[in-house]
Design an enzyme around this catalytic site. Structure first.
Site, mmCIF file in Angstrom:
data_model
loop_
_atom_site.group_PDB
_atom_site.id
_atom_site.type_symbol
_atom_site.label_atom_id
_atom_site.label_comp_id
_atom_site.label_asym_id
_atom_site.label_seq_id
_atom_site.Cartn_x
_atom_site.Cartn_y
_atom_site.Cartn_z
ATOM 1 N N ARG A 102 34.236 41.730 30.496
ATOM 2 C CA ARG A 102 34.469 43.033 31.124
ATOM 3 C C ARG A 102 35.753 43.641 30.567
ATOM 4 O O ARG A 102 36.467 43.010 29.811
ATOM 5 C CB ARG A 102 34.512 42.913 32.647
ATOM 6 C CG ARG A 102 35.606 41.994 33.157
ATOM 7 C CD ARG A 102 35.595 41.932 34.681
ATOM 8 N NE ARG A 102 36.494 40.895 35.145
ATOM 9 C CZ ARG A 102 36.674 40.565 36.421
ATOM 10 N NH1 ARG A 102 36.027 41.210 37.366
ATOM 11 N NH2 ARG A 102 37.507 39.611 36.762
ATOM 12 N N ASN A 140 38.011 48.955 38.275
ATOM 13 C CA ASN A 140 38.352 47.701 38.958
ATOM 14 C C ASN A 140 39.529 47.073 38.233
ATOM 15 O O ASN A 140 39.453 46.810 37.027
ATOM 16 C CB ASN A 140 37.161 46.728 38.923
ATOM 17 C CG ASN A 140 37.406 45.494 39.778
ATOM 18 O OD1 ASN A 140 37.320 45.551 41.005
ATOM 19 N ND2 ASN A 140 37.743 44.388 39.153
ATOM 20 N N GLU A 141 40.619 46.899 38.945
ATOM 21 C CA GLU A 141 41.796 46.203 38.403
ATOM 22 C C GLU A 141 42.153 46.642 36.978
ATOM 23 O O GLU A 141 41.967 45.884 36.014
ATOM 24 C CB GLU A 141 41.575 44.689 38.431
ATOM 25 C CG GLU A 141 41.552 44.115 39.823
ATOM 26 C CD GLU A 141 41.596 42.574 39.832
ATOM 27 O OE1 GLU A 141 41.264 41.959 38.816
ATOM 28 O OE2 GLU A 141 41.978 42.018 40.862
ATOM 29 N N GLU A 312 40.417 42.537 47.986
ATOM 30 C CA GLU A 312 39.770 41.244 47.730
ATOM 31 C C GLU A 312 40.696 40.157 48.254
ATOM 32 O O GLU A 312 41.867 40.120 47.892
ATOM 33 C CB GLU A 312 39.566 41.022 46.229
ATOM 34 C CG GLU A 312 38.690 42.076 45.571
ATOM 35 C CD GLU A 312 38.504 41.859 44.066
ATOM 36 O OE1 GLU A 312 38.975 40.816 43.550
ATOM 37 O OE2 GLU A 312 37.913 42.736 43.414
ATOM 38 N N TRP A 320 39.764 30.633 38.331
ATOM 39 C CA TRP A 320 40.462 31.070 37.120
ATOM 40 C C TRP A 320 41.838 30.457 36.885
ATOM 41 O O TRP A 320 42.471 30.744 35.883
ATOM 42 C CB TRP A 320 40.571 32.601 37.093
ATOM 43 C CG TRP A 320 40.942 33.229 38.413
ATOM 44 C CD1 TRP A 320 40.082 33.825 39.282
ATOM 45 C CD2 TRP A 320 42.242 33.316 39.015
ATOM 46 N NE1 TRP A 320 40.761 34.282 40.389
ATOM 47 C CE2 TRP A 320 42.090 33.982 40.251
ATOM 48 C CE3 TRP A 320 43.526 32.899 38.632
ATOM 49 C CZ2 TRP A 320 43.158 34.248 41.103
ATOM 50 C CZ3 TRP A 320 44.595 33.155 39.481
ATOM 51 C CH2 TRP A 320 44.400 33.830 40.698
ATOM 52 N N GLU A 360 31.574 33.519 37.280
ATOM 53 C CA GLU A 360 32.330 33.187 38.496
ATOM 54 C C GLU A 360 31.553 32.291 39.456
ATOM 55 O O GLU A 360 31.806 32.292 40.660
ATOM 56 C CB GLU A 360 32.799 34.477 39.180
ATOM 57 C CG GLU A 360 33.828 35.198 38.321
ATOM 58 C CD GLU A 360 34.400 36.461 38.943
ATOM 59 O OE1 GLU A 360 33.810 36.958 39.922
ATOM 60 O OE2 GLU A 360 35.430 36.936 38.434
ATOM 61 N N GLN A 361 30.633 31.495 38.931
ATOM 62 C CA GLN A 361 29.824 30.649 39.843
ATOM 63 C C GLN A 361 30.650 29.575 40.537
ATOM 64 O O GLN A 361 30.219 29.017 41.538
ATOM 65 C CB GLN A 361 28.637 30.040 39.103
ATOM 66 C CG GLN A 361 29.014 29.311 37.851
ATOM 67 C CD GLN A 361 27.789 28.930 37.031
ATOM 68 O OE1 GLN A 361 27.225 27.887 37.245
ATOM 69 N NE2 GLN A 361 27.382 29.779 36.100
ATOM 70 N N MET A 362 31.867 29.273 40.041
ATOM 71 C CA MET A 362 32.710 28.284 40.713
ATOM 72 C C MET A 362 33.681 28.930 41.711
ATOM 73 O O MET A 362 34.567 28.270 42.247
ATOM 74 C CB MET A 362 33.500 27.466 39.686
ATOM 75 C CG MET A 362 32.640 26.659 38.733
ATOM 76 S SD MET A 362 31.525 25.539 39.597
ATOM 77 C CE MET A 362 32.678 24.298 40.158
HETATM 78 C C1 GAL Z 1 39.532 39.791 40.689
HETATM 79 C C2 GAL Z 1 38.413 40.736 40.283
HETATM 80 C C3 GAL Z 1 37.085 40.287 40.837
HETATM 81 C C4 GAL Z 1 36.884 38.824 40.616
HETATM 82 C C5 GAL Z 1 38.025 38.079 41.263
HETATM 83 C C6 GAL Z 1 37.900 36.579 41.142
HETATM 84 O O1 GAL Z 1 40.568 39.832 39.778
HETATM 85 O O2 GAL Z 1 38.664 42.045 40.713
HETATM 86 O O3 GAL Z 1 36.048 41.019 40.203
HETATM 87 O O4 GAL Z 1 36.835 38.568 39.258
HETATM 88 O O5 GAL Z 1 39.220 38.460 40.661
HETATM 89 O O6 GAL Z 1 38.981 35.932 41.757
#
Ligand code: GAL
Length: 645
Positions: A102, A140-141, A312, A320, A360-362
């Protein structure tokens, strides 16, 4: 006051109604959707499939949820990239950052602006007046995955245009950048190159302008989206979800165009990434450090001019960081209440359900992967929903007694020319903030140049370039002001000021900096006087004019000086020195303080005092007032709310 991020495009349509119903049962009222869905509603240029999104919004709205719609520009589909090869960003090594994840666009691409305008307009025309859509999130971000600076040909062309308007003639540019050095003069703006890929370090003035140029592009790109949304979506608000520990663009400037700021809070992930000592990493691995999320709750409340959301919130382990532990039981509830205590209007969890496929499955959700079954985080969110219902509406946050000036340019300048490897801007800001909070004080962050009157204590951990507006605000402050190392050390064009640092502040501080020394780990220098501790990482030699010396280094040179209400600390303080300096300043400012244990923090929302326990031992409440949530002994990973006055 609760929300959730939901991706209807990831789940069978016949799950949506059940999901929506369970969201409502959990006390959730807002649902953010759509920010990554472009390829699902425009699979080919001009060919739209709105049916599923129409139905998703209807189902969510029918359940009583308010929809926050994201513009989809952070994930342009493959066909958009194929049609606009010049939108691809480049890293500093000159490598393209292609399709497959992305944020694969540069803010410099006019073609991508055109694509963005087009899709945002189409989306807003369709949903701008939809009764269930109450607000918008742009993109987004911005900047996530280091995507503010881009180093391609598209960027070079746009940078030259920006320089032309700013400097009018190559000679002015040469003078501003000091291009006489190493024969860097240009005779034409077309001769300007990108400040990367040279034999050695490139001109810091050029780099600083390159950063400003990109930062301005982000703000104007965001403004472009806001204008389109406002034209088509009357009565709806706009926000953008910002990040923690991210300084690559001026967030105050983006804040000007949105109705309020929001941010994405991942306390355990941020703690893992922060340069804590090994011991501290282990200490806070499963709770997050008690100041990590509060720091950004305070920053974004202030960027949002008193209003903000957590868009969020971490509901369990993320995917991550280097290690991604499950937060201790109770922490998701604490993270939520911390944000509410800091003045958040809404706290929204990321995400509703853990994904079963994709990158992001984890990453945890409020529901287990692919199931209609609460995770541990989900159960804690349910508990918050019930507690909120019991407590009723929360009173507003008052202005804090302490202000910290937060300057994005300071982060760029100290990265462009660090001079000492560990002069780390985020860490410096965080350490000063943490030290104030350990004394039980609430903090506001303030934009450089903003009015400082009314704050009893103003802290400026570092601010190399002090603009005229900032200098004016400092001279008009009616509380005490403490400036940290390197403040006033550079002109607007990244040069040493003609009167030496602190440049424009010499008038207020009555001292100047003759020399600076950065110190490798292991070197330190004791400080003694009205404060005690040691300088590490960085120290300066002051030539003291009319200032008062409050403490000295062991070689007799001045470490902390004062001239009237203005104070200057000529080093990076170790934890003891910092605690002692902040304590001295709060005492001089007449602020009542309390020394909190390492795992306890407090925060006020009008007459409500929230007390959080991040530690492993129960803590007996020493504050008076009536308890409205919790008990006088606060257990580990628990909190109590006291009504005072
Ligand atoms: C944020 C992002 C989300 C998702 C999330 C995972 O940085 O806006 O889309 O990736 O992290 O922690």
């Amino acid at each position: 006051m609760l929300g959730v991020c939901y991706y209807p495009e990831h789940w069978p349509e016949d799950w949506w109604a059940q999901d929506a119903r369970r969201m409502r049962e959990a006390g959730i009222s807002y649902v953010r959707i759509g920010e990554f869905a472009w390829s699902r509603y425009e699979p080919r240029r001009g060919e739209f499939d709105w049916g599923w999104l129409d139905r998703a919004i209807d189902v969510l709205g029918a359940a009583g949820l308010k929809v926050v719609l994201g513009t989809p520009t952070c994930t342009p589909p493959k066909w958009v990239v194929d049609d606009n090869p010049d939108m691809i960003p480049y890293d500093e090594q000159g490598r393209p950052r292609g399709f497959g994840s992305r944020r694969h666009y540069t803010f410099s691409s006019e073609n991508y602006w055109r694509e963005s305008r087009r899709i945002v307009e189409i989306l807003c025309q369709r949903y701008g007046a939809h009764p269930h859509v109450v607000g918008w999130q742009t993109d987004n971000e911005y900047g996530c995955h280091d995507t503010i600076l881009s180093w391609g040909l598209t960027d070079l062309k746009a940078f030259r245009r920006w320089l032309r308007t700013r400097y009018q003639s190559p000679n002015e540019l040469n003078a501003a950048w000091g291009n006489a050095f190493w024969s860097m003069d240009v005779q034409d703006f077309e001769q300007v190159s990108l400040p990367n890929l040279a034999v050695t370090e490139t001109n810091p003035a050029a780099k600083l302008d390159f950063w400003r140029f990109h930062s301005e592009q982000v703000a104007t790109y965001n403004r472009m989206q806001c204008e389109i949304i406002r034209a088509h979506s009357p009565g709806r608000w706009i926000t953008h979800n910002m990040m923690g520990f991210f300084n690559d663009f001026d967030h105050w400037a983006v804040g000007d165009d949105i109705d309020f700021a929001s941010w994405d809070s991942y306390p355990v992930g941020f703690t893992e990434r922060f340069p804590f000592s090994e011991d501290d990493h282990v200490r806070w691995a499963e709770t997050g450090h008690p100041d990590i999320a509060p720091f950004f709750n305070d920053l974004y409340r202030c960027i949002g001019r008193g209003r903000y959301w957590v868009m969020e919130l971490q509901p369990g382990p993320v995917n991550w960081a280097a290690w991604n532990p499950v937060p201790k039981p109770g922490m998701i509830r604490i993270f939520t209440w911390e944000a509410l205590a800091h003045g958040a209007d809404v706290v929204s969890y990321f995400r509703w359900r853990q994904a079963v496929s994709g990158q992001e499955q984890m990453h945890a959700g409020l529901n287990l992967p692919g199931l209609h079954e609460w995770s541990q985080g989900g159960r804690e969110a349910l508990q918050v929903g019930q507690e909120l219902q019991k407590l009723g509406p929360l009173p507003p946050s008052a202005r804090a007694p302490v202000a910290i000036v937060y300057d994005y340019e300071a982060s760029w300048i100290t990265r462009i020319q660090p001079q000492g490897k560990d002069f780390d801007f985020p860490e410096l800001m965080f350490r000063w903030y943490e030290t104030v909070r350990r004394l039980g004080l609430d903090v506001d962050f303030v934009r450089p140049g903003a009015d400082l009157r009314g704050y009893k204590l103003v802290l400026v951990p570092t601010m190399p370039h002090v603009s005229d507006a900032a200098e004016r605000a400092f001279s008009q402050a009616d509380g005490l002001v403490l400036y940290g190392p390197r403040t006033g050390s550079k002109t607007r064009h990244h040069a040493i000021p003609p009167n030496l640092p602190p440049g424009p502040l010499a008038r207020l501080l009555k001292a100047r900096v003759l020399e600076v020394s950065s110190m490798r780990p292991g070197l330190s220098c004791a400080v003694d006087g009205e404060v005690e501790g040691a300088a590490i990482r960085w120290r300066e030699s002051l030539d003291v004019n009319d200032a008062h010396v409050l403490a000295r280094f062991s070689d007799g040179k001045s470490a902390l000086v004062a001239a009237g209400r203005h104070h200057y600390l000529a080093c990076w303080p170790d934890a003891d020195l910092l605690a002692s300096v902040i304590k001295l300043m709060t005492t001089k400012a007449g602020l009542p303080t309390v020394e909190l244990p390492e795992g306890i923090r407090i925060r006020r929302r009008s007459n409500l005092l929230f007390v959080f326990n991040y530690g492993d031992h129960p803590w007996q409440l020493p504050f008076s007032g009536s308890i409205v949530v919790g008990s006088p002994t606060i257990g580990p990973q628990d909190f109590t709310v006291v009504k005072q006055g």
